[in-house]
Design a protein around this motif. Sequence first.
Motif, PDB file in Angstrom:
ATOM      1  N   CYS A 130       0.856  -1.182   0.000  1.00  0.00           N
ATOM      2  CA  CYS A 130       0.000   0.000   0.000  1.00  0.00           C
ATOM      3  C   CYS A 130       0.896   1.237   0.000  1.00  0.00           C
ATOM      4  N   VAL A 131       0.429   2.289  -0.676  1.00  0.00           N
ATOM      5  CA  VAL A 131       1.191   3.538  -0.762  1.00  0.00           C
ATOM      6  C   VAL A 131       0.281   4.683  -0.366  1.00  0.00           C
ATOM      7  N   LYS A 132       0.850   5.692   0.267  1.00  0.00           N
ATOM      8  CA  LYS A 132       0.105   6.885   0.658  1.00  0.00           C
ATOM      9  C   LYS A 132       0.560   8.072  -0.183  1.00  0.00           C
ATOM     10  N   ALA A 133      -0.413   8.808  -0.720  1.00  0.00           N
ATOM     11  CA  ALA A 133      -0.136  10.069  -1.418  1.00  0.00           C
ATOM     12  C   ALA A 133      -1.010  11.142  -0.786  1.00  0.00           C
ATOM     13  N   HIS A 134      -0.383  12.124  -0.175  1.00  0.00           N
ATOM     14  CA  HIS A 134      -1.134  13.161   0.559  1.00  0.00           C
ATOM     15  C   HIS A 134      -0.990  14.483  -0.190  1.00  0.00           C
ATOM     16  N   VAL A 135      -1.904  14.711  -1.121  1.00  0.00           N
ATOM     17  CA  VAL A 135      -1.858  15.909  -1.945  1.00  0.00           C
ATOM     18  C   VAL A 135      -2.060  17.161  -1.101  1.00  0.00           C
ATOM     19  N   GLN A 136      -2.934  17.072  -0.106  1.00  0.00           N
ATOM     20  CA  GLN A 136      -3.263  18.260   0.689  1.00  0.00           C
ATOM     21  C   GLN A 136      -2.079  18.701   1.564  1.00  0.00           C
ATOM     22  N   VAL A 137      -1.507  17.765   2.314  1.00  0.00           N
ATOM     23  CA  VAL A 137      -0.372  18.111   3.175  1.00  0.00           C
ATOM     24  C   VAL A 137       0.869  18.404   2.337  1.00  0.00           C
ATOM     25  N   GLY A 138       1.108  17.609   1.312  1.00  0.00           N
ATOM     26  CA  GLY A 138       2.297  17.804   0.484  1.00  0.00           C
ATOM     27  C   GLY A 138       2.230  19.048  -0.364  1.00  0.00           C
ATOM     28  N   GLY A 139       1.015  19.534  -0.637  1.00  0.00           N
ATOM     29  CA  GLY A 139       0.858  20.750  -1.422  1.00  0.00           C
ATOM     30  C   GLY A 139       1.348  20.617  -2.851  1.00  0.00           C
ATOM     31  N   TYR A 140       1.224  19.415  -3.413  1.00  0.00           N
ATOM     32  CA  TYR A 140       1.748  19.212  -4.764  1.00  0.00           C
ATOM     33  C   TYR A 140       0.633  18.831  -5.738  1.00  0.00           C
ATOM     34  N   ASP A 141       0.951  18.969  -6.998  1.00  0.00           N
ATOM     35  CA  ASP A 141       0.035  18.634  -8.072  1.00  0.00           C
ATOM     36  C   ASP A 141       0.249  17.166  -8.444  1.00  0.00           C
ATOM     37  N   PRO A 142      -0.763  16.300  -8.259  1.00  0.00           N
ATOM     38  CA  PRO A 142      -0.566  14.882  -8.582  1.00  0.00           C
ATOM     39  C   PRO A 142      -0.371  14.631 -10.075  1.00  0.00           C
ATOM     40  N   ARG A 143      -0.613  15.643 -10.895  1.00  0.00           N
ATOM     41  CA  ARG A 143      -0.442  15.511 -12.343  1.00  0.00           C
ATOM     42  C   ARG A 143       0.976  15.850 -12.795  1.00  0.00           C
ATOM     43  N   GLU A 144       1.851  16.195 -11.854  1.00  0.00           N
ATOM     44  CA  GLU A 144       3.210  16.578 -12.243  1.00  0.00           C
ATOM     45  C   GLU A 144       3.872  15.463 -13.050  1.00  0.00           C
ATOM     46  N   PRO A 145       4.562  15.801 -14.124  1.00  0.00           N
ATOM     47  CA  PRO A 145       5.186  14.781 -14.976  1.00  0.00           C
ATOM     48  C   PRO A 145       6.117  13.835 -14.229  1.00  0.00           C
ATOM     49  N   VAL A 146       6.807  14.334 -13.191  1.00  0.00           N
ATOM     50  CA  VAL A 146       7.745  13.479 -12.475  1.00  0.00           C
ATOM     51  C   VAL A 146       7.020  12.348 -11.739  1.00  0.00           C
ATOM     52  N   LEU A 147       5.735  12.526 -11.448  1.00  0.00           N
ATOM     53  CA  LEU A 147       4.970  11.487 -10.767  1.00  0.00           C
ATOM     54  C   LEU A 147       4.325  10.496 -11.731  1.00  0.00           C
ATOM     55  N   ASP A 148       4.240  10.865 -12.988  1.00  0.00           N
ATOM     56  CA  ASP A 148       3.515  10.021 -13.932  1.00  0.00           C
ATOM     57  C   ASP A 148       4.066   8.589 -13.984  1.00  0.00           C
ATOM     58  N   PRO A 149       5.390   8.389 -14.040  1.00  0.00           N
ATOM     59  CA  PRO A 149       5.898   7.007 -14.031  1.00  0.00           C
ATOM     60  C   PRO A 149       5.573   6.273 -12.729  1.00  0.00           C
ATOM     61  N   ALA A 150       5.486   7.003 -11.619  1.00  0.00           N
ATOM     62  CA  ALA A 150       5.164   6.363 -10.342  1.00  0.00           C
ATOM     63  C   ALA A 150       3.738   5.812 -10.362  1.00  0.00           C
ATOM     64  N   TRP A 151       2.791   6.620 -10.859  1.00  0.00           N
ATOM     65  CA  TRP A 151       1.416   6.114 -10.969  1.00  0.00           C
ATOM     66  C   TRP A 151       1.390   4.896 -11.881  1.00  0.00           C
ATOM     67  N   GLY A 152       2.154   4.934 -12.959  1.00  0.00           N
ATOM     68  CA  GLY A 152       2.190   3.808 -13.878  1.00  0.00           C
ATOM     69  C   GLY A 152       2.753   2.550 -13.227  1.00  0.00           C
ATOM     70  N   MET A 153       3.809   2.706 -12.426  1.00  0.00           N
ATOM     71  CA  MET A 153       4.393   1.566 -11.718  1.00  0.00           C
ATOM     72  C   MET A 153       3.395   0.941 -10.761  1.00  0.00           C
TER      73      MET A 153
END
Length: 311
Positions: A130-153
Amino acid sequence: MGPGSDAEVAGLVRGLGVPGLVDVHVHFLPERVQRKVWAYFDDAERTYGLAWPIHYRGSEGQRVATLRALGVVGYAPLVYPHKPGMAEWLTEWVLEFAARVPEAVPTATVFPEPSVIGYLETALRAGVRCVKAHVQVGGYDPREPVLDPAWGMLAEAGVPVVVHCGHGPLPGEFTGLPVFEEVLRRHPRLTAVLAHAGMPETARALDLAGRYSRVYLDTTMVGVEFTLRSAPLPPDWTARLADLGDRVVLGTDFPSIPYSYAEQLRAIWDWAQAPGLGEPFLRAVLHDNGARLLALGEHAGGTEPDSGKLT
């Protein structure tokens, strides 16, 4: 009616014919990080406009023992960073925690940074479930290109990600379910658990689960008195749950909740009184769905998932 107190929880759950609870949304953090999180909640009247007294403020050992006394047989200990450079060492810490606590499954977290693919790949090889992604606390855009491979993995691995992308308790620059839906459009096979059922956009979260077969809702802080004032449930909430019974999972936010664990369970018990729900819904939400999602298998009395992939 549900449990009147924490002391009644374990017995009532066993009475449903399941071995215990599976909670996909609890938090264990390194001690110095945990202290800072609690200090933030202690100042909630200024930051949120209401008091947030921590109900389970104890040592790590005491909190583990509390979950065992409640009859929690499996849980995802979630960690999350608020800035770059934290996610890797938080993941290393929580993997060590899970290795020494039998009920805890190995988890990881992510942040949009160049190193994310490296440490996520390492975590997946280590057996993260299981993985946690906290967009609200992290203050980041989940659509950022650097995250795209992570979602794919994660989509390829069939590993669920618990995503706090709703506006509650405070909206952020990149919160809101339409933002995260853009990630799902690119990765429709991603198994995503909408933390807090997307509060306060619970109706939109139901819609999202209707469109994407691998989107789940967790019950964290949903339907309890503390949040009903600011995030009331839609009138057709229970009717729509009947169509999503296999994709609703228990989550609580233990230990940093301002009420008892039993109160969250009473809310779920109340929903189960609606037509089409009942005890099968309770068994699914409180144990079976979470056991399947976290690949607990026989460790929590469930069945083995199909090669770790969910459909």
